[in-house]
Design a protein around this motif. Sequence first.
Motif, mmCIF file in Angstrom:
data_model
loop_
_atom_site.group_PDB
_atom_site.id
_atom_site.type_symbol
_atom_site.label_atom_id
_atom_site.label_comp_id
_atom_site.label_asym_id
_atom_site.label_seq_id
_atom_site.Cartn_x
_atom_site.Cartn_y
_atom_site.Cartn_z
ATOM 1 N N MET A 31 0.844 -1.198 0.000
ATOM 2 C CA MET A 31 0.000 0.000 0.000
ATOM 3 C C MET A 31 0.875 1.241 0.000
ATOM 4 S SD MET A 31 -2.906 1.152 2.787
ATOM 5 C CE MET A 31 -3.922 -0.256 2.439
ATOM 6 N N SER A 32 0.509 2.248 -0.814
ATOM 7 C CA SER A 32 1.308 3.466 -0.903
ATOM 8 C C SER A 32 1.101 4.336 0.324
ATOM 9 C CB SER A 32 0.910 4.252 -2.156
ATOM 10 O OG SER A 32 -0.388 4.780 -2.006
ATOM 11 N N ASP A 33 2.044 5.302 0.533
ATOM 12 C CA ASP A 33 1.911 6.239 1.643
ATOM 13 C C ASP A 33 0.634 7.057 1.508
ATOM 14 O OD1 ASP A 33 4.282 5.333 2.656
ATOM 15 O OD2 ASP A 33 5.504 6.940 1.777
ATOM 16 N N THR A 34 0.255 7.407 0.255
ATOM 17 C CA THR A 34 -0.949 8.197 0.031
ATOM 18 C C THR A 34 -2.184 7.443 0.488
ATOM 19 O OG1 THR A 34 0.047 9.312 -1.855
ATOM 20 C CG2 THR A 34 -2.355 9.369 -1.705
ATOM 21 N N VAL A 61 -11.564 6.030 -6.572
ATOM 22 C CA VAL A 61 -10.487 5.049 -6.755
ATOM 23 C C VAL A 61 -9.348 5.674 -7.551
ATOM 24 C CG1 VAL A 61 -9.864 2.864 -7.852
ATOM 25 C CG2 VAL A 61 -12.007 3.052 -6.561
ATOM 26 N N ALA A 62 -9.693 6.382 -8.622
ATOM 27 C CA ALA A 62 -8.672 7.011 -9.463
ATOM 28 C C ALA A 62 -7.861 8.050 -8.702
ATOM 29 C CB ALA A 62 -9.333 7.644 -10.690
ATOM 30 N N ALA A 63 -8.467 8.644 -7.670
ATOM 31 C CA ALA A 63 -7.773 9.647 -6.862
ATOM 32 C C ALA A 63 -6.926 9.026 -5.760
ATOM 33 C CB ALA A 63 -8.784 10.611 -6.248
ATOM 34 N N ALA A 110 -14.689 -3.538 -12.022
ATOM 35 C CA ALA A 110 -13.792 -3.276 -13.145
ATOM 36 C C ALA A 110 -13.108 -1.921 -13.006
ATOM 37 C CB ALA A 110 -14.569 -3.344 -14.454
ATOM 38 N N ALA A 111 -13.745 -0.990 -12.287
ATOM 39 C CA ALA A 111 -13.159 0.332 -12.066
ATOM 40 C C ALA A 111 -12.242 0.376 -10.856
ATOM 41 C CB ALA A 111 -14.271 1.370 -11.903
ATOM 42 N N GLY A 112 -12.094 -0.759 -10.157
ATOM 43 C CA GLY A 112 -11.169 -0.814 -9.038
ATOM 44 C C GLY A 112 -11.809 -0.765 -7.668
ATOM 45 N N VAL A 123 -13.066 14.593 0.183
ATOM 46 C CA VAL A 123 -13.707 13.495 -0.536
ATOM 47 C C VAL A 123 -14.709 14.035 -1.550
ATOM 48 C CG1 VAL A 123 -15.211 11.474 -0.291
ATOM 49 C CG2 VAL A 123 -13.385 11.887 1.376
ATOM 50 N N LEU A 124 -15.506 14.990 -1.140
ATOM 51 C CA LEU A 124 -16.522 15.551 -2.033
ATOM 52 C C LEU A 124 -15.890 16.266 -3.223
ATOM 53 C CD1 LEU A 124 -19.018 16.975 0.630
ATOM 54 C CD2 LEU A 124 -19.235 14.857 -0.691
ATOM 55 N N GLU A 125 -14.760 16.912 -2.994
ATOM 56 C CA GLU A 125 -14.117 17.654 -4.081
ATOM 57 C C GLU A 125 -13.556 16.737 -5.164
ATOM 58 O OE1 GLU A 125 -12.761 21.889 -2.102
ATOM 59 O OE2 GLU A 125 -11.389 20.178 -1.923
ATOM 60 N N VAL A 126 -13.281 15.478 -4.832
ATOM 61 C CA VAL A 126 -12.863 14.528 -5.868
ATOM 62 C C VAL A 126 -14.010 14.270 -6.839
ATOM 63 C CG1 VAL A 126 -12.181 12.136 -6.300
ATOM 64 C CG2 VAL A 126 -11.125 13.424 -4.423
ATOM 65 N N MET A 127 -15.221 14.207 -6.327
ATOM 66 C CA MET A 127 -16.389 13.862 -7.134
ATOM 67 C C MET A 127 -17.098 15.078 -7.712
ATOM 68 S SD MET A 127 -18.003 10.849 -4.700
ATOM 69 C CE MET A 127 -18.062 11.884 -3.221
ATOM 70 N N GLY A 128 -16.821 16.254 -7.194
ATOM 71 C CA GLY A 128 -17.574 17.432 -7.598
ATOM 72 C C GLY A 128 -16.720 18.613 -7.978
#
Length: 337
Positions: free
Chosen positions: A1-4, A28-30, A49-51, A160-165
């Motif tokens: 697992m990455s540090d991020t 997931v992409a973020a 399929a998207a992770g 979290v919201l800013e990733v989606m919006g």
Amino acid sequence: MSDTQQTLPRLGFIGMGNMGGPMAANLVAAGYTVTGYDPVPAAAERAAAAGVRMAGTGAEAVAQADVVITMLPTGRHVLNALSGDGDTPGLLAAADGDTLFLECSTISVDDATTAHALMLETGHRGLDAPVSGGVVGAEAGTLTFMVGGAAEDFAAALPVLEVMGGRVVHCGGPGAGQAAKICNNMILGVSMIAVSEAFVLGEELGLSHQALFDVASAASGQCWALTTNCPVPGPVPASPANRDYRPGFAAALMAKDLGLAADALDSTGVSAELGRRAGEIYRNLTESGGGGEDFSAIINTIRANSTQPGPAGSAGVAGTASQRTAGQQPAEQSGTA
């Protein structure tokens, strides 16, 4: 697992449908670890399929989560998921203490405040955070989030919201996000009907679609229903009108949201003739079989219900509505207004 991934909160996501699936995929992409659940196999397969790490039950999906996102069809689904149904444990019981719940479904203000109270009673935190922007916005990560709840919980949820919006607005206390959503969609439903009526009138008066669009989009008639979701093909290439009204935002969902607005109007005593009438129009369209089309398809109902003016040829160079819509969806499928 990455540090991020180690520093990011673990996410549980319930509801992998047309909206929830792309939203979870963007998380997931973020770099977020997202564990999801959806009872529909096709939705679960797309999410995997998207992770997204798919769980066998909702309780399993939230068991290790720091933040839980729900995107479900109705308030009844939300409350049942939170509290459990029969022998099925609810999400609130399955989650660790002090989990932050982001309720992103579009539900009534009363159901939103009930859900928030349940979250607090069980030792959790919660926000109502419905969205606007449709499937296109969910896929692009440009949704608008309207959020109700405590300021400190909003601050915790913001990354979290800013990733989606593309825009996240704190509207006030519990239920305020849902209040903003139904007010916004009442504006949208009324404006789409008005834009559609104007295009049908323009057709009868001999105006081309492009001419009316060029004027109204740069004048006082400008609105989102015209410039982004234009109900006629041509002027806005990305609008659903150019793909046979396959939905970005389905008419059935507009009918649902306008029904929630009508409930709020009843409970507050507010007079809103246009909002109520828009709800009736979209409910009729849905009940007549047009609920799966984009809500801009209401223009076909308006055409079908329009009568040809008296004098022959008075429709001008554009021709009559019946001439232009030959071969389109018949009135009994489009619904009646």
